[in-house]
Scaffold this motif. Structure first.
Motif, PDB file in Angstrom:
ATOM      1  N   HIS A  58      20.273 -19.621  18.169  1.00 61.16           N
ATOM      2  CA  HIS A  58      21.631 -20.157  18.304  1.00 61.16           C
ATOM      3  C   HIS A  58      22.466 -19.771  17.093  1.00 61.16           C
ATOM      4  O   HIS A  58      21.979 -19.752  15.969  1.00 61.16           O
ATOM      5  CB  HIS A  58      21.606 -21.683  18.401  1.00 61.16           C
ATOM      6  CG  HIS A  58      21.060 -22.188  19.698  1.00 61.16           C
ATOM      7  ND1 HIS A  58      21.080 -23.512  20.060  1.00 61.16           N
ATOM      8  CD2 HIS A  58      20.476 -21.550  20.725  1.00 61.16           C
ATOM      9  CE1 HIS A  58      20.533 -23.674  21.245  1.00 61.16           C
ATOM     10  NE2 HIS A  58      20.144 -22.488  21.658  1.00 61.16           N
ATOM     11  N   ASN A  86      26.335 -21.406  20.208  1.00 62.60           N
ATOM     12  CA  ASN A  86      26.014 -20.706  21.449  1.00 62.60           C
ATOM     13  C   ASN A  86      24.658 -20.023  21.353  1.00 62.60           C
ATOM     14  O   ASN A  86      24.132 -19.794  20.253  1.00 62.60           O
ATOM     15  CB  ASN A  86      27.074 -19.630  21.753  1.00 62.60           C
ATOM     16  CG  ASN A  86      28.397 -20.226  22.164  1.00 62.60           C
ATOM     17  OD1 ASN A  86      28.485 -20.934  23.160  1.00 62.60           O
ATOM     18  ND2 ASN A  86      29.450 -19.950  21.387  1.00 62.60           N
ATOM     19  N   TRP A 126      22.957 -16.941  21.080  1.00 63.96           N
ATOM     20  CA  TRP A 126      23.604 -15.777  20.488  1.00 63.96           C
ATOM     21  C   TRP A 126      23.162 -14.474  21.135  1.00 63.96           C
ATOM     22  O   TRP A 126      21.991 -14.282  21.448  1.00 63.96           O
ATOM     23  CB  TRP A 126      23.326 -15.734  18.990  1.00 63.96           C
ATOM     24  CG  TRP A 126      24.249 -14.820  18.250  1.00 63.96           C
ATOM     25  CD1 TRP A 126      23.941 -13.651  17.634  1.00 63.96           C
ATOM     26  CD2 TRP A 126      25.647 -15.006  18.074  1.00 63.96           C
ATOM     27  NE1 TRP A 126      25.048 -13.094  17.064  1.00 63.96           N
ATOM     28  CE2 TRP A 126      26.131 -13.911  17.330  1.00 63.96           C
ATOM     29  CE3 TRP A 126      26.549 -15.992  18.490  1.00 63.96           C
ATOM     30  CZ2 TRP A 126      27.458 -13.767  16.983  1.00 63.96           C
ATOM     31  CZ3 TRP A 126      27.876 -15.852  18.142  1.00 63.96           C
ATOM     32  CH2 TRP A 126      28.321 -14.749  17.398  1.00 63.96           C
ATOM     33  N   ILE A 164      22.214 -26.584  25.474  1.00 62.61           N
ATOM     34  CA  ILE A 164      22.974 -26.729  24.232  1.00 62.61           C
ATOM     35  C   ILE A 164      23.840 -27.969  24.350  1.00 62.61           C
ATOM     36  O   ILE A 164      24.484 -28.186  25.378  1.00 62.61           O
ATOM     37  CB  ILE A 164      23.868 -25.499  23.975  1.00 62.61           C
ATOM     38  CG1 ILE A 164      23.026 -24.243  23.782  1.00 62.61           C
ATOM     39  CG2 ILE A 164      24.753 -25.718  22.751  1.00 62.61           C
ATOM     40  CD1 ILE A 164      23.859 -22.984  23.644  1.00 62.61           C
ATOM     41  N   ARG A 196      27.061 -29.244  23.319  1.00 62.69           N
ATOM     42  CA  ARG A 196      28.311 -28.746  22.744  1.00 62.69           C
ATOM     43  C   ARG A 196      29.142 -29.860  22.120  1.00 62.69           C
ATOM     44  O   ARG A 196      30.188 -29.599  21.522  1.00 62.69           O
ATOM     45  CB  ARG A 196      29.112 -28.015  23.825  1.00 62.69           C
ATOM     46  CG  ARG A 196      28.342 -26.846  24.422  1.00 62.69           C
ATOM     47  CD  ARG A 196      29.152 -26.109  25.470  1.00 62.69           C
ATOM     48  NE  ARG A 196      28.324 -25.119  26.145  1.00 62.69           N
ATOM     49  CZ  ARG A 196      28.082 -23.895  25.690  1.00 62.69           C
ATOM     50  NH1 ARG A 196      28.626 -23.524  24.539  1.00 62.69           N
ATOM     51  NH2 ARG A 196      27.311 -23.064  26.349  1.00 62.69           N
ATOM     52  N   ASP A 201      28.770 -25.183  30.460  1.00 58.99           N
ATOM     53  CA  ASP A 201      29.421 -24.025  29.860  1.00 58.99           C
ATOM     54  C   ASP A 201      30.406 -24.364  28.757  1.00 58.99           C
ATOM     55  O   ASP A 201      30.802 -23.487  27.998  1.00 58.99           O
ATOM     56  CB  ASP A 201      30.154 -23.222  30.945  1.00 58.99           C
ATOM     57  CG  ASP A 201      29.197 -22.660  31.978  1.00 58.99           C
ATOM     58  OD1 ASP A 201      28.122 -22.195  31.578  1.00 58.99           O
ATOM     59  OD2 ASP A 201      29.531 -22.705  33.174  1.00 58.99           O
ATOM     60  N   GLY A 202      30.856 -25.609  28.668  1.00 58.74           N
ATOM     61  CA  GLY A 202      31.879 -25.907  27.680  1.00 58.74           C
ATOM     62  C   GLY A 202      32.077 -27.399  27.495  1.00 58.74           C
ATOM     63  O   GLY A 202      31.389 -28.224  28.093  1.00 58.74           O
ATOM     64  N   THR A 216      34.006 -17.682  25.647  1.00 55.86           N
ATOM     65  CA  THR A 216      32.934 -18.667  25.781  1.00 55.86           C
ATOM     66  C   THR A 216      31.741 -18.322  24.906  1.00 55.86           C
ATOM     67  O   THR A 216      30.983 -19.208  24.507  1.00 55.86           O
ATOM     68  CB  THR A 216      32.484 -18.763  27.240  1.00 55.86           C
ATOM     69  OG1 THR A 216      32.120 -17.442  27.713  1.00 55.86           O
ATOM     70  CG2 THR A 216      33.623 -19.296  28.124  1.00 55.86           C
ATOM     71  N   GLN A 217      31.539 -17.046  24.608  1.00 55.49           N
ATOM     72  CA  GLN A 217      30.461 -16.615  23.725  1.00 55.49           C
ATOM     73  C   GLN A 217      31.069 -15.828  22.576  1.00 55.49           C
ATOM     74  O   GLN A 217      32.065 -15.125  22.748  1.00 55.49           O
ATOM     75  CB  GLN A 217      29.464 -15.713  24.475  1.00 55.49           C
ATOM     76  CG  GLN A 217      28.822 -16.365  25.689  1.00 55.49           C
ATOM     77  CD  GLN A 217      27.741 -17.348  25.293  1.00 55.49           C
ATOM     78  OE1 GLN A 217      27.120 -17.204  24.248  1.00 55.49           O
ATOM     79  NE2 GLN A 217      27.518 -18.350  26.128  1.00 55.49           N
ATOM     80  N   THR A 270      32.812 -18.046  16.041  1.00 54.47           N
ATOM     81  CA  THR A 270      33.831 -19.099  16.015  1.00 54.47           C
ATOM     82  C   THR A 270      34.315 -19.407  14.607  1.00 54.47           C
ATOM     83  O   THR A 270      35.306 -20.112  14.448  1.00 54.47           O
ATOM     84  CB  THR A 270      33.286 -20.401  16.630  1.00 54.47           C
ATOM     85  OG1 THR A 270      32.137 -20.836  15.877  1.00 54.47           O
ATOM     86  CG2 THR A 270      32.894 -20.186  18.081  1.00 54.47           C
TER      87      THR A 270
END
Length: 1291
Positions: free
Chosen positions: A103, A107, A109, A525, A527, A544-545, A877-878, A881
């Motif tokens: 990760h 995310n 990775w 994950i 988030r 996803d988010g 999304t990936q 950041t």
């Protein structure tokens, strides 16, 4: 720092020395492409590894021989070929099973790979990990060839003592002393477990102190109590949660560092800083600290806590290696049946579904019973868990709104269906167990083994099973299909027909089938952990988010980063707001929350007021130097919030008053003060209002007018009181006052501390002017890694220029004016440059102020111009950041290129204001401040007011208008009694005489011509009497203009300009306007054309007769309310309208450029205006402003319906009397007189009938100033009653 040191020294090649049998793979193209040839820069075999098929099911695995610290990975294509891997994932494991994906940035990775066969691409791991087995999963590869790979892993050896906890035994670390008083703690360990509950460590003391670290629902819960008192006024319990999904059977590291009440709680490199509750610093523990569970003390385990089941390593407590001590049997481990020092892995073989996946397993065909079971975890509220085609129908288990639903439908028989549901909130990311059983006329669904949750049905149904079961997805187009098609999440312990599925056989292709499934891995994950919703925003997520709910926080945006409130009252004023209560947020997106203040905008200065809870003239008695009474002041904002106001303000003040009776204050001239006050920073201060820091005096001591010149305070001589303003803003606000001399007989003090009042916002007007293209300001590096916001105002006449820029190695952030109509916000966080552009329909280089705000966070990027035009760009999304910058921040240019010409002001970055003026003072080519504020803000000056430039803003000049106030929007009017008149001289001689006087607000723009062909007259009135004269304009001839109310209350305009036998009269309205309501009149004449408008009705046009002259000759005076003039006056006006004169209210009176009524009310004797009779200032003749800048219903800043200041603000002019005040005062006087008479009667009655009353007279009454004082001095309960109403204690 330890992590950085390890990473820098941990770069040994780990793959190159390994033998061929350490490498395995999913498949091999031929023997020359075996995985053992996949070593970096080696050419053996075919020059690297290639699988049989190039698809997403291939992997290359290496066994490092033992657990190693892994810090970097490098890849290369297959030698001398067209085969390479362009993108891949990295999995790791201790056992070769239960893989965990690497990760980064929240995310799973995906690493960038190669673009040719020979170049080496290396990645240093942002989060170094420890593992024995590594697996590379190719995601994309060469379009010209196939998957090809050579690689190297960098790291270093790793070894640690491990203890296996069986859920029964605990390790007990006994202290060297029976009782320990611990000021500092450092606890470190690593753990892994598949259980969601369990106590990791615990210690407690007999005084109630304790420390506990445990798992609850897969999260870490740290509880600390450094002490509470028996009265409950000090509560020391502190609870902090960290992490989630920690039951994944992978290693997690914990570090707890405590010094006194300050604690750093670190889980997997994420640190929380907090301060424990209470007031104690030491952790008092008795006997021992236990690891793995609660101590065996013979008492029942509190709260049903379970012991830890799993593995721990590297346990360290205050420098003691607990695992090593346990291995050497130096610790008590008698509760273990069999203590082992190796980790026992319990493998469950999880399966990961990504929304395009399915797992097909075989089952018994044509059986009359369905029995399936599994565990799942997900964040999504919906999804297909299981689908099976029955011999005559279908079975579907799905997740709907967080509940598991079971649906059976038999197609050949009517009414043969089952629909049942169980559970709730099952999309919480935790493992949940599902058991479903169906047979003839019976079905049962059980969640998490809870029989109470089991749902049964006896619906008539006949079951005949099919041969296959689809888990996690069904994409075939068949006659019977499920409503849900896919599932995102993990499953494990799958059972079909009461048999545990052999997923290893599935992986090897010996049974069942699957597609896009990741076997032996759960890639879930959280988030929302750590929570990326700022300022208390609530985080919710899907697979996803995540989304943030910002309701009630005072912030907005995708991550609740941006404040919805303005930074100060000054900012609200320049948005056109009026005086009211507002929420402000001085640091914007910073840590300080918004708070409510009172904004007073009635003056040129904008005052911000923060109130406190100390009552006016709070009485204090019974205090001494040894036992001072301390009065605590609580404000409507926290001390940090108030400090933010005072720091940015130009001036602050707080009024304090000490009314004394035999109560000394500062004990001047040379004594130790009896009373002192505490300000910001908890510092004591020994000066009083009107004095300054370091001078132990009161206001009278500074001004040298104390009643007794031997003292510097009146109260030090037992005289009157001492009051004044505290103005040193670094000491404000007053938080405590300690009073220390009210214990003598008859002694008393009454204390008043007013609200904190500040004006000015230095950051709002803080500006710099950039005069050359190469000029710029530089500041320290901008720290905006995961969330960044920038806001500022600019004005320019240049077509382009860079506002600001900050650079990293590859990352950057830049804001610029790209063209006269385009503002650009560009940045790169490692995923490639991103640019947002906002287009303006008008030119931006118009030398007016424009506001720019930009924000970037993990969810999106936003650019907004003038709070109107906006562009929003979702984040990928990936990908990366974190924004990593290293250079200085350049304001006004990009490294000296494309410089900005113009002004920038109020620059804030992540809520922190940058002091542009301070830096501009020492920078060539840049000047502090900026002129030209009126070009942007002049529109706020209303009713003809003129905008006046100031260094730090602007003001509105209302001198030529009939209005007043900061925006020239406040009506100025007066109340006329019978006989009251106002006379304004219009002749040039008066103008010439008055022009030398400093009466700008009265005489500015007086007409120099005396013959008029154009008049504009505007006024408002309200009255209940008629007839009367409202306005009369005389001349030195017989010309005049008059507006009168006739006998019936109708309004008439009369013009006499010569040429006609009778004055020309216009009946404006036939209605009775003497109805007590406000009415507005607008009259305009140009030559013969007259236009009249009454109230909000359309204007009406009239024309003077051809025989009439058009010149108003030799104008002389203007009268309001009544005429008192020498020379010719129309006798009809005198007879019908002049006696007794107008009675009522007039306001907004304006004749051409003259405001006569305002001049009369504001005059100090030097203006060409006079009045007779009683004239009281009042705006009762006008209606309130009917079109506010923004309606209260849509104004997010408007909080209270009522205004803080009275609308009818009345003031008596020098020779007038306030009529309303007089009436009210008379009523009050009558009421008081009645009460006093009643009291006298009652007292006489009591004296007559209570003979003992005279003998109980209060002692000391003769020397007291009043009976109340005598009672206060002798009645012990009186003082106690007062003290109970306020918070105080003695020191």
């Amino acid at each position: 720092m330890r992590l950085i040191t390890i990473t820098e020294n941990c770069v040994i090649t780990l793959v190159t020395p390994l033998p061929h049998n350490a490498f395995t793979s999913s498949s091999v193209f031929t023997s020359g492409y075996a995985p053992g040839y996949a070593k970096l820069n080696k050419r053996g075999g075919a020059g690297g590894w290639s699988p049989l098929d190039s698809d997403h099911y291939q992997w290359l695995q290496v066994d490092l021989g033992s657990r190693k610290q892994v810090t970097a990975i490098a890849t290369q294509g297959r030698y001398s070929s067209s085969d390479w891997t362009t993108r891949y994932r990295l999995l790791y494991s201790d056992t070769g099973r239960n893989w965990k994906p690497y990760h980064q940035d929240g995310n799973i990775w995906a690493f960038a790979g190669n673009s040719n066969t020979e170049s080496v691409v290396r990645h240093d791991l942002q989060n170094p990990t420890v593992a024995r087995y590594l697996r590379i999963i190719p995601l994309d590869w060469s379009e010209e060839g196939r998957i090809g790979l050579r690689f190297e892993i960098f790291g270093c050896p790793y070894w640690a003592d491990v203890i296996n906890f069986d859920g029964q035994g605990v390790i007990s670390y006994r202290f060297k002393m029976k009782k320990m008083k611990i000021l500092k703690d450092v606890i470190a360990l690593k753990f892994k477990t598949s259980e969601s509950e369990g106590v990791i460590l615990h210690g407690e003391g007999q005084q109630g102190d304790y420390i506990t670290l445990e798992l609850r629902k897969g999260r870490l819960l740290l509880q600390i109590n450094l002490g509470s008192n028996q009265y409950g006024s000090i509560l020391g319990h502190t609870s902090v949660t960290s992490g989630s999904l920690l039951d994944d059977h992978h290693w997690h590291s914990i570090v707890i560092e405590r010094y006194r009440r300050n604690v750093n709680f670190t889980l997997d490199q994420h640190t929380q800083h907090f301060r424990t509750n209470g007031e104690f610093d030491h952790l008092d523990l008795d006997y021992e600290l236990t690891f793995g569970g609660m101590p065996y003390s013979g008492k029942p385990v509190s709260g049903g806590r379970r012991n830890f089941k799993g593995c721990m390593e590297s346990i360290n407590y205050n420098g003691e290696n607990i695992t090593d001590l346990a291995r050497r049997k130096k610790l008590d481990s008698s509760s273990f049946r069999n203590l082992t020092f190796s980790c026992v892995d319990t493998h469950t073989f999880p399966v990961f579904f990504n929304g395009t996946s399915f797992l097909q397993l075989p089952g018994r065909r044509d059986h009359n019973m369905v029995s399936v079971g599994f565990q799942f975890r997900t964040w999504n509220p919906t999804g297909l868990l299981l689908f099976s085609s029955l011999a005559d129908g279908m079975l579907e288990l799905a997740l709907n709104d967080g509940k598991v639903t079971a649906h059976i439908n038999v197609t050949q028989q009517k009414n043969m269906r089952v629909d049942i549901a169980s559970g709730s909130g099952l999309n919480d990311g935790e493992w949940h167990d599902v058991r479903f059983l169906a047979k003839e006329n019976f079905a049962m669904l059980t969640i998490d083994g809870d029989e109470a949750s089991a749902v049964r049905t006896n619906s008539p149904v006949q079951i005949t099973t099919g041969s296959t079961y689809h888990f996690g997805g069904y994409f075939l187009r068949t006659r019977a299909s499920p409503v849900q098609r896919s599932f995102q999440g993990c499953m494990q312990l799958i059972q079909v027909d009461d048999q545990l599925a052999d997923l290893t056989a599935v992986e090897q292709g010996r049974m069942g089938a699957f597609e896009n499934v990741s076997l032996d891995m759960c890639a879930i994950i959280d988030r929302c952990m750590p929570n990326q919703c700022e300022h208390g925003g609530r985080c919710s997520q899907t697979w996803d988010g995540f989304t943030c709910t910002c309701d009630g926080t005072g912030y907005t945006g995708a991550t609740c980063h941006t404040s919805v409130y303005e930074q100060s009252c000054e900012a609200y004023k320049h948005l056109g707001r009026s005086s009211d209560s507002y929420w402000i947020d001085p640091d914007g997106s910073g840590p300080l929350g918004p708070f409510k203040v009172i904004c007073n905008m009635t003056e040129d200065k904008v005052w911000t007021t923060v109130v406190n809870d100390l009552a006016t003239q709070t009485a204090v008695t019974g205090s001494s130097r040894e036992r001072r009474t301390v009065l605590q002041l609580n404000y409507s904002a926290s001390m940090e919030q108030v400090t933010a106001i005072t720091n940015s303000a130009e001036h602050c003040e707080q009024h304090v008053a000490y009314a004394c009776r035999m109560s000394r204050l500062l004990n001047t001239p040379d004594g130790t003060p009896y009373t002192w006050w505490v300000g910001r920073g908890n510092e004591k201060h020994f000066y009083w209002g009107g004095s300054v820091p370091g001078i132990q005096k009161c206001a009278c001591g500074i001004e040298r007018n104390c009643t007794d010149s031997k003292y510097y305070c009146n109260c030090d001589a037992d005289q009157k009181d001492d009051s004044g303003l505290l103005v040193y803003k670094d000491h404000l606000p007053v938080s405590q006052v300690a009073v220390g001399d009210t214990n003598r007989p008859g002694s008393e003090a009454k204390l008043t501390v007013g609200p904190l009042r500040c004006y000015g916002d230095r950051s709002y007007w803080n500006a710099a002017s950039f005069n050359t293209p190469s000029s710029y300001l530089h500041f320290s590096t901008f720290q905006g890694e995961t969330s960044a916001d920038i806001s500022f105002y600019f004005k320019t006449s240049a077509p382009y220029g860079v506002f600001l820029e900050n650079l990293g190695n590859t990352d950057f952030i830049r804001l610029e004016l790209k063209s006269p109509t385009v503002v650009s916000f560009s940045f790169d966080v490692g995923n490639g440059p991103v640019e947002l552009n906002v287009y303006s329909p008008t030119l931006l280089n118009d030398d007016q102020w424009h506001r720019v705000s930009a924000e970037r966070n993990t969810k999106e990027a936003i650019l907004q111009l003038d709070q109107k035009y906006k562009e929003v760009r979702p984040a990928p999304t990936q990908g990366h950041t974190r924004l990593e910058l290293y250079s200085q921040l350049y304001v006004g240019a990009a490294g000296g290129q494309k410089g900005f010409l113009g002004c920038i002001r109020s620059l804030k970055m992540n809520g922190m204001a940058l002091d542009l003026e301070e830096r501009a003072n020492v920078t060539p080519g840049v000047k502090p401040g900026c002129s030209g504020h009126c070009t942007s803000f002049g529109m706020y000056c209303r009713n003809g007011g003129k905008c006046v430039e100031k260094y730090n803003g602007y003001s509105c000049d209302c001198s030529t208008t009939a209005y007043d106030g900061p925006f020239c929007s406040k009506d100025v009017g007066g109340f006329f009694e019978a006989g009251t008149l106002v006379k304004y001289n219009l002749v040039p001689e008066v103008v010439a005489a008055a022009s030398s006087l400093d009466e700008k607000s009265v005489i500015h723009n007086l007409p120099v011509e005396t013959n008029l062909t154009h008049e504009d007259l505007t006024f408002s009135f309200s009255t209940s009497t008629s007839p009367s004269l409202l306005v009369y304009i005389s001349s030195k001839t017989q010309d005049y203009m008059a507006v009168v109310l006739r006998q019936n209350g109708s309004l008439q305009l009369r013009y006499n300009l010569g040429g006609l036998r009778e004055p020309f009269s216009i009946d404006i309205d036939q209605r009775n306007l003497a109805n007590g309501q406000p009415h507005t009149v607008n009259i305009s004449r140009v030559e013969r054309d007259i236009e009249v408008q009454l109230d909000h009705y359309p204007p009406v046009s009239y024309t003077l007769p051809e025989a009439s002259d058009t010149q108003f000759t030799l104008v002389k005076s203007l009268f309001l309310g009544k005429v008192f003039e020498t020379g010719y006056i129309d006798p009809v006006l005198i007879e019908k309208y002049n006696t007794p004169g107008f009675v009522g209210c007039l306001s907004r009176v304006q004749f051409n450029s003259i405001a006569p009524l305002k001049a009369a009310l504001r005059s100090r004797g030097s203006a060409p205006v006079s009045h007779q009779g009683k004239l009281v200032e009042s705006n009762c003749g006008a209606s309130p402003l009917t079109i506010p800048p923004m309606s209260a219903a849509t104004d997010p800043w408007h909080l209270d319906a009522g205004a803080d200041f009275p609308f009818n603000e009345e003031r008596v002019i020098p020779d007038g009397v306030n009529r309303n005040s007089a009436i009210i005062g008379g009523i009050i006087a009558v009421v008081i007189f009645t009460i006093l008479c009643t009291l006298v009667f009652l007292i006489r009655y009591m004296f007559r009938h209570k003979g003992t009353y005279h003998t109980n007279e209060a002692k000391g009454g003769e020397s007291s100033e009043s009976a109340d004082a005598a009672i206060m001095g002798t009645e012990p309960n009186f003082t106690e009653t007062i003290d109970e109403s306020k918070k105080e204690w003695f020191i």
